[in-house]
Write an enzyme that holds these catalytic residues in place. Structure first.
Site, PDB file in Angstrom:
ATOM      1  CD  GLU A  63      -2.141   4.090   3.167  1.00  0.00           C
ATOM      2  OE1 GLU A  63      -1.794   3.424   2.177  1.00  0.00           O
ATOM      3  OE2 GLU A  63      -3.296   4.109   3.606  1.00  0.00           O
ATOM      4  CB  CYS A 110      -6.470  -0.716   5.325  1.00  0.00           C
ATOM      5  SG  CYS A 110      -4.762  -1.301   5.269  1.00  0.00           S
ATOM      6  CB  CYS A 143      -1.943   1.652   6.225  1.00  0.00           C
ATOM      7  SG  CYS A 143      -1.566   0.816   4.665  1.00  0.00           S
ATOM      8  CG  HIS A 168      -2.069  -0.930   1.148  1.00  0.00           C
ATOM      9  ND1 HIS A 168      -3.124  -0.915   2.029  1.00  0.00           N
ATOM     10  CD2 HIS A 168      -2.359  -1.909   0.249  1.00  0.00           C
ATOM     11  CE1 HIS A 168      -4.004  -1.835   1.693  1.00  0.00           C
ATOM     12  NE2 HIS A 168      -3.563  -2.475   0.620  1.00  0.00           N
TER      13      HIS A 168
END
Lengths: 149, 149
Positions: B58, B86, B89, B56
């Site tokens: 992040e 999410c 993260c 992801h």
């Protein structure tokens, strides 16, 4: 005849990884990922060496197993990890759709169970396998660290 | 005089990253990490390209910023990300002790707010910055994807 490839067998391999982390001065957590009784990822915590909070054993194991499989979903795999996963790792395991998570010692402060992280509905969880050994290694690490400071 | 380096300024940079993800066929989420008005990490979602659920925007931004700073804690940094983080993260952001998280669109299904992920007590959260732009990009992505299949 008992199955030689039971949860204890693979958790011993994860514990060897935790010991490798210990030797490097890392918080001693180790993990392996297994598919059809075959280990496809062996990793240990490397947050200090890599200067990276995301370098937990489980995160590396997920990346490594997906790389081995050539696909990002681990829905036929089992993760063995010596310590209860944290929110980050449980969140990553959610995305991976992993079939089974087996962990050793509980982490009552920062483990995903206490913090209520949502796993994938298809993920089975087993806990307490070689928990004493994993816990003893953690305790030894923090005692030695305290004595060094 | 208004500050040229406000939250909207940096969120625009994160949106540019989301657009770069879009161009690669990735779910369009982008992130930047800022310290003292300086961008030290620019990343976008790469889960498809890397075959890795942990990739992801992040997560990459945290690793990249820590690498830049030479230390794993981001306690003087702000993350700008186009979509609500999410669990994974948010869990990583917890460990990073980041000072501030600014996100655009909400993720009511899989966002950390709905799922109750614990952040570091020192982390401030701001939401809704350029939310419509981020949300429109996501919608366009899923419409185009549906039409291709």
């Amino acid at each position: 005849m008992t199955d030689p490839f039971d949860d204890t067998y693979f958790m011993k391999r994860a514990l060897q990884e935790a010991e490798a982390a210990f030797e490097k001065g890392e918080i001693p957590v180790g993990a392996v990922i297994v598919i059809e009784n075959r280990i496809i990822a062996r990793t240990h915590n490397l947050t200090e060496l890599l200067n990276d909070v995301t370098a937990h054993a489980e995160m590396q194991a997920i990346t490594s197993a997906a790389n081995f499989l050539g696909g990002k979903y681990l829905n036929k795999c089992t993760l063995y990890v010596t310590l209860e996963p944290c929110q980050m790792c449980a969140g990553a395991l959610y995305w991976s759709q992993i079939s089974k998570i087996v962990y050793g010692a509980s982490d009552v402060q920062r483990g995903f169970k206490t913090l209520g992280t949502t796993l994938h509905p298809k993920t089975e969880v087993v806990s307490g396998i070689l928990a004493e050994e994993a816990s003893a290694l953690m305790k030894r690490f923090f005692i030695e660290k305290r004595n060094l400071n």
